[in-house]
Structures are given as structure tokens and as C-alpha cells.
Design a protein around this motif. Structure first.
Motif, PDB file in Angstrom:
ATOM      1  N   LEU A 183       0.885  -1.165   0.000  1.00 54.74           N
ATOM      2  CA  LEU A 183       0.000   0.000   0.000  1.00 54.74           C
ATOM      3  C   LEU A 183       0.922   1.213   0.000  1.00 54.74           C
ATOM      4  N   THR A 184       0.559   2.260  -0.716  1.00 57.28           N
ATOM      5  CA  THR A 184       1.388   3.466  -0.713  1.00 57.28           C
ATOM      6  C   THR A 184       0.516   4.679  -0.426  1.00 57.28           C
ATOM      7  N   THR A 185       1.032   5.578   0.423  1.00 54.87           N
ATOM      8  CA  THR A 185       0.336   6.848   0.645  1.00 54.87           C
ATOM      9  C   THR A 185       1.244   7.978   0.165  1.00 54.87           C
ATOM     10  N   ASN A 186       0.647   8.973  -0.473  1.00 52.05           N
ATOM     11  CA  ASN A 186       1.391  10.158  -0.911  1.00 52.05           C
ATOM     12  C   ASN A 186       0.756  11.359  -0.237  1.00 52.05           C
ATOM     13  N   CYS A 187       1.458  11.875   0.750  1.00 54.40           N
ATOM     14  CA  CYS A 187       0.840  12.943   1.560  1.00 54.40           C
ATOM     15  C   CYS A 187       1.503  14.294   1.294  1.00 54.40           C
ATOM     16  N   SER A 188       0.738  15.325   1.599  1.00 53.15           N
ATOM     17  CA  SER A 188       1.230  16.705   1.481  1.00 53.15           C
ATOM     18  C   SER A 188       1.987  17.104   2.747  1.00 53.15           C
ATOM     19  N   ASN A 189       2.319  18.389   2.870  1.00 58.23           N
ATOM     20  CA  ASN A 189       3.129  18.873   3.999  1.00 58.23           C
ATOM     21  C   ASN A 189       2.430  18.696   5.347  1.00 58.23           C
ATOM     22  N   ASN A 190       3.115  18.025   6.259  1.00 59.78           N
ATOM     23  CA  ASN A 190       2.600  17.848   7.620  1.00 59.78           C
ATOM     24  C   ASN A 190       3.153  18.928   8.540  1.00 59.78           C
ATOM     25  N   TYR A 191       2.407  19.213   9.592  1.00 61.00           N
ATOM     26  CA  TYR A 191       2.906  20.071  10.662  1.00 61.00           C
ATOM     27  C   TYR A 191       2.275  19.592  11.958  1.00 61.00           C
ATOM     28  N   GLY A 192       2.906  19.967  13.085  1.00 54.28           N
ATOM     29  CA  GLY A 192       2.363  19.551  14.380  1.00 54.28           C
ATOM     30  C   GLY A 192       3.480  19.287  15.374  1.00 54.28           C
ATOM     31  N   PRO A 193       3.158  18.682  16.522  1.00 57.99           N
ATOM     32  CA  PRO A 193       4.147  18.418  17.563  1.00 57.99           C
ATOM     33  C   PRO A 193       5.277  17.516  17.078  1.00 57.99           C
ATOM     34  N   PHE A 194       6.453  17.700  17.654  1.00 57.39           N
ATOM     35  CA  PHE A 194       7.640  16.846  17.426  1.00 57.39           C
ATOM     36  C   PHE A 194       8.241  16.992  16.033  1.00 57.39           C
ATOM     37  N   VAL A 208      12.527  33.637   4.665  1.00 48.97           N
ATOM     38  CA  VAL A 208      11.541  33.206   3.666  1.00 48.97           C
ATOM     39  C   VAL A 208      12.257  33.099   2.322  1.00 48.97           C
ATOM     40  N   TYR A 209      12.207  31.897   1.722  1.00 44.68           N
ATOM     41  CA  TYR A 209      12.912  31.690   0.458  1.00 44.68           C
ATOM     42  C   TYR A 209      12.192  32.438  -0.679  1.00 44.68           C
ATOM     43  N   GLY A 210      12.981  33.156  -1.471  1.00 43.92           N
ATOM     44  CA  GLY A 210      12.440  33.813  -2.667  1.00 43.92           C
ATOM     45  C   GLY A 210      11.343  34.796  -2.325  1.00 43.92           C
ATOM     46  N   ASP A 211      10.271  34.786  -3.143  1.00 37.59           N
ATOM     47  CA  ASP A 211       9.184  35.767  -2.928  1.00 37.59           C
ATOM     48  C   ASP A 211       8.170  35.294  -1.888  1.00 37.59           C
ATOM     49  N   GLY A 212       8.344  34.065  -1.377  1.00 36.32           N
ATOM     50  CA  GLY A 212       7.436  33.561  -0.332  1.00 36.32           C
ATOM     51  C   GLY A 212       6.085  33.125  -0.874  1.00 36.32           C
ATOM     52  N   LEU A 213       5.981  33.070  -2.205  1.00 32.44           N
ATOM     53  CA  LEU A 213       4.665  32.733  -2.785  1.00 32.44           C
ATOM     54  C   LEU A 213       4.568  31.277  -3.233  1.00 32.44           C
ATOM     55  N   ASN A 214       5.564  30.459  -2.867  1.00 30.67           N
ATOM     56  CA  ASN A 214       5.434  29.016  -3.137  1.00 30.67           C
ATOM     57  C   ASN A 214       4.296  28.480  -2.278  1.00 30.67           C
ATOM     58  N   VAL A 215       3.528  27.573  -2.896  1.00 29.24           N
ATOM     59  CA  VAL A 215       2.309  27.099  -2.229  1.00 29.24           C
ATOM     60  C   VAL A 215       2.478  25.642  -1.823  1.00 29.24           C
ATOM     61  N   ARG A 216       2.083  25.330  -0.585  1.00 33.54           N
ATOM     62  CA  ARG A 216       2.050  23.964  -0.088  1.00 33.54           C
ATOM     63  C   ARG A 216       0.653  23.686   0.451  1.00 33.54           C
ATOM     64  N   ASP A 217       0.325  22.387   0.530  1.00 31.19           N
ATOM     65  CA  ASP A 217      -0.988  21.978   1.046  1.00 31.19           C
ATOM     66  C   ASP A 217      -0.728  21.373   2.434  1.00 31.19           C
ATOM     67  N   TRP A 218      -1.197  22.036   3.485  1.00 30.10           N
ATOM     68  CA  TRP A 218      -0.788  21.690   4.856  1.00 30.10           C
ATOM     69  C   TRP A 218      -1.802  20.797   5.535  1.00 30.10           C
ATOM     70  N   LEU A 219      -1.273  19.760   6.203  1.00 38.77           N
ATOM     71  CA  LEU A 219      -2.129  18.794   6.902  1.00 38.77           C
ATOM     72  C   LEU A 219      -1.581  18.572   8.314  1.00 38.77           C
ATOM     73  N   TYR A 220      -2.473  18.639   9.308  1.00 38.05           N
ATOM     74  CA  TYR A 220      -2.050  18.392  10.688  1.00 38.05           C
ATOM     75  C   TYR A 220      -1.639  16.925  10.812  1.00 38.05           C
ATOM     76  N   VAL A 221      -0.530  16.677  11.510  1.00 38.59           N
ATOM     77  CA  VAL A 221       0.097  15.353  11.474  1.00 38.59           C
ATOM     78  C   VAL A 221      -0.838  14.226  11.932  1.00 38.59           C
ATOM     79  N   THR A 222      -1.693  14.481  12.914  1.00 38.51           N
ATOM     80  CA  THR A 222      -2.537  13.371  13.387  1.00 38.51           C
ATOM     81  C   THR A 222      -3.584  12.990  12.333  1.00 38.51           C
ATOM     82  N   ASP A 223      -3.911  13.938  11.440  1.00 37.82           N
ATOM     83  CA  ASP A 223      -4.799  13.580  10.327  1.00 37.82           C
ATOM     84  C   ASP A 223      -4.093  12.643   9.348  1.00 37.82           C
TER      85      ASP A 223
END
Ligand code: NAD
Ligand code: DAU
Length: 354
Positions: free
Chosen positions: A181-192, A214-229
Motif C-alpha cells: 500500500l502506498t500513501t502520498n501525503c502533502s506537507n505535515n505540521y504539528g508536535p515533534f 523566507v525563500y524567494g518571494d514567499g509565494l510558493n504554495v504547499r498543502d498543509w495537513l495536521y500530522v494526526t490527520d
């Protein structure tokens, strides 16, 4: 029992903590304890017989074979990896070694173990590989989000190494029938999360009154997901995912980096005001990351439709919890930011400041 690799890292540790809160099924945790692995993240499990920690490399076939024979896990969840894009630019070799060669050895050892199982044990066995949306490359501003059929187009040594390991996982299923099984996830954030990544780095620098790079113009876009999700998505895929399939996981939450940094500053100003003034004064645009992907966005429709998963946290609730967690866990951050961390900060940022 399940075998988790990389369980002393950011997502792996969150996964194990959540798993043992929800289940009594024990976890064997195999981790090499690189700079990114911190047993302090698992301190809450001290004395808990359901967590067995072994320090070792996923590429060590002898060790992994012995562990599989002794503990007979019903699943292997492979979180272990070199995970930081900037480090992969400075030194790609470790990424090839762990993410490609290490995953290859782990797959081969898992395959030999699985081949020796029979009946229900063999049918139930799963190899779940934790991958990333970065394998799909970079999107333009109006492109549709990545789906599971988007072709791989990795742009950094990190994402190339994750793409290679993803291909090996796919081949193990297609050629040998290994139930992957493979999961491809976006950017995580949260504790630890190790404070080399955007959100914790900004929190710690802001608290210390240091520049917020902030790298460059700061307008690079990421899709953020809380780690427990993300952890909940992995549990859903492990329980009910179709073998040989991949599942994209994302937060439906695209944001430019500069907005993230302003949000972190505003939360810190609210929770721990700085007499010298608003933290946004510390924002410093610095030279860009080479080959910096402009935008990632995930279509998480399949995992929602097929497995009923969707994120529980909004970005607003998740980022507030995260900032609060870092404020309340100074001992953890002090421990992980000693020695090697300072060397990395000077390697990656001194040139940029100059
Ligand atoms: P991390 O860098 O925080 O942790 C990685 C862990 O793996 C560390 O504990 C480290 O000691 C261990 N490790 C490294 N090499 C090893 C080896 N050869 N053998 C055994 N252990 C080894 O990473 P993370 O952010 O927790 O990411 C975990 C996984 O999730 C990675 O595979 C990453 O590619 C993937 N991922 C991460 C994100 C994210 O936003 N952080 C998003 C999507 C996917
Ligand atoms: O998309 C999933 C990926 O997300 C994971 O596969 C990776 O393991 C994880 O590290 C993360 O990769 P990114 O490169 O997107 O994360 P990072 O936190 O390093 O950077 C997020 C964005 O912020 C990116 O556009 C670069 C920018 N950035 C980062 C740092 C560290 C800055 O502007 N300044 C910084 O100092």
C-alpha cells in the motif's frame, strides 16, 4: 504486532503515540536515530511494554530478518527516510542510501518473510510505504491538484529518491505479488517536527528574535495537513486499502509560505507578546532554494470516497495547537537543537544571509 520504521521521527512518533492511544496492538519501532530521530518524542511510552524500540537501519537485512522472525508482525509501515529537501541539495547521497537502497533491502527482506507465511497470516500481511506529494513535481497556478494517476516528475534529490522507492514498492507488488500500500501525503505540521522544516523553524526563530528566512518571494504554495490527520489516513489505508494501490492524502488547504509565516507570527504575538514589537518585523526574504517547486496541491478524493477519511483539523485549529505545543515543550526543542542543529543552520542559512 506491527513494525514501524522511522518511528522516532516526526510522523512516525506521532503515529506510534496515536496508535497506542487507540489500540493495544504492540509496535516494534526500528529507527537508526539519525539527527532527525529523537527518543525524547516517545518519552511518554517509557515503561509501556507495547512499544519495543530497536536502533538499526532498514537496509540491514540480517537485523530486519531476525526481527521479523522473532516478532512476526502482521504489517510493516515504512516511515524511515531522509526527509529534508534542503539537506538533499547539500548532500544527496544519504537520501539515495536510505530512501532508495534502504527501501529496496527492506522490501526484499519483507518479501522473504511474507513468502514464508501461510494461510490467514499471509493473506493479512501488508507493506505500507509512506511517500510524499513531492514525487509528482510542481504545479502551475491553475493546474488541477495531483491525483493518484499524475505522472511522477520529481525535481529535488529528495523527491527523486522518494519516487525511486515508490517505483520499487510498485514493482514488488506487480512482479512478486507483495501486498503493498502506498500513501502520498502533502506537507505535515504539528508536535515533534524537527525545527529544520518551515513551521517549527519559524516558531523557534521568532521566539529567539532571529530573522525569519523566507525563500524567494514567499509565494510558493504547499498543502498543509495536521500530522494526526495523516496518521489517521495511514490507519485507514492499512485497515481497508486495496493492495497495490496508492492513496493521496492532503488537507485541502493550499497556502503560500508567506501567509504561513504571518500566521505563526500573529499567534506568537497573541500567546507570548514580544515587547520589541510584532514578530513580522523579523521576516527576511533570502535567496531561493535551488529548483524550488512552486506549488503542490493534493486531490484527496479517492481516500475520502473509498475509505471515508477526511481531515479532522482545520488549518486554524491545527496551527494554534502546534504553536502552543512548541511554547510548552521548550525542553524538547532545547534537546533537539543542540550541536548538529546549529551546524546545519549555519550551513543552510549563512550563505543566504550573506
Ligand atoms: P523525519 O526526518 O522527521 O524522520 C525520519 C526518521 O527516520 C528518523 O527518526 C530517522 O532516525 C529515521 N531513519 C532515517 N534513516 C533511517 C534508516 N536508514 N533506517 C532506519 N531509520 C532511519 O521524517 P518525517 O517528516 O517524520 O517523515 C516520515 C516519512 O513521511 C518519510 O518517509 C517522508 O518522506 C514522508 N512524508 C513526510 C511529510 C512531511 O511533511 N514531513 C509529508 C509526506 C510524506
Ligand atoms: O510535500 C511533502 C513534503 O513536505 C515532505 O515530503 C517533506 O519530507 C517535507 O520536508 C516537506 O517538504 P517541503 O520542502 O515542502 O518542506 P519545508 O518545511 O522544508 O519547506 C516548506 C516551504 O517553505 C517550501 O516552499 C520552502 C519554504 N521554506 C522552508 C524553509 C526551511 C522557507 O521559505 N524558508 C525556510 O527556512
Amino acid at each position: 504486532m506491527i513494525l514501524v520504521t522511522g518511528g522516532a521521527g516526526f510522523i512516525g512518533a506521532n503515529f506510534i503515540l496515536d496508535w497506542l492511544r487507540l489500540h493495544d496492538e504492540p509496535v516494534l519501532n526500528l529507527d537508526k536515530l539519525t539527527y532527525a530521530g529523537n527518543l525524547a518524542s516517545l518519552a511518554g511510552l517509557q515503561g509501556d511494554g507495547r512499544h519495543v524500540f530497536v536502533r538499526g537501519d532498514i537496509g540491514d537485512r540480517g537485523l530486519v530478518a531476525r526481527l521479523l522472525a522473532e516478532y512476526r508482525p502482521r504489517a510493516i509501515l515504512n516511515f524511515a527516510a531522509e526527509s529534508h529537501v534542503d539537506r538533499s541539495i547539500h548532500g544527496p547521497e544519504d537520501f539515495i542510501q536510505t530512501n532508495v537502497v534502504g527501501t529496496f533491502h527492506l522490501l526484499e527482506t519483507a518479501r522473504a518473510y511474507w513468502a514464508g507465511l501461510s494461510g490467514g497470516e499471509r493473506d493479512a500481511f501488508r507493506f505500507l510505504h509512506v511517500s510524499t506529494d513531492e514525487v509528482y513535481g510542481s504545479l502551475g497556478p491553475h493546474d488541477a491538484p495531483f491525483t493518484e494517476t499524475t505522472p511522477y516528475a520529481p525535481n529535488s534529490p529528495y523527491s527523486a529518491s522518494k519516487a525511486a522507492s515508490g517505483h520499487l514498492v510498485r514493482a514488488s507488488h506487480h512482479t512478486y505479488g507483495l501486498p503493498t500500500l502506498t500513501t502520498n501525503c502533502s506537507n505535515n505540521y504539528g508536535p515533534f517536527q524537527f525545527p529544520e522544516k518551515l513551521i517549527p523553524l519559524m516558531i523557534l526563530n521568532a521566539l529567539q528574535g532571529k530573522p525569519l528566512p523566507v525563500y524567494g518571494d514567499g509565494l510558493n504554495v504547499r498543502d498543509w495537513l495536521y500530522v494526526t490527520d495523516h496518521c489517521a489516513a495511514i490507519r485507514a489505508v492499512l485497515a481497508c486499502g486495496r493492495t497495490g494501490e496508492t492513496y493521496n492524502v492532503g488537507g485541502w488547504n493550499e497556502m503560500p509560505n508567506i501567509e504561513i509565516v504571518h500566521t505563526v507570527c500573529a499567534l506568537l504575538d497573541d500567546m507570548r507578546p514580544d515587547p520589541r514589537g510584532p514578530r513580522a518585523r523579523l521576516i527576511a526574504h533570502v535567496p531561493d532554494r535551488p529548483g524550488h517547486d512552486r506549488r503542490y496541491a493534493i486531490d484527496a478524493g479517492r481516500i475520502h470516497r473509498e475509505l471515508g477519511w477526511k481531515p479532522a483539523e482545520t488549518f486554524g485549529s491545527g496551527i494554534r495547537k502546534t504553536v502552543k505545543w512548541y511554547l510548552e515543550h521548550a525542553a524538547w526543542t532545547d534537546q533537539v537543537t543542540s550541536g548538529g542543529y546549529r551546524e546545519w543552520m549555519s550551513l543552510n542559512y549563512a550563505e543566504r544571509q550573506a
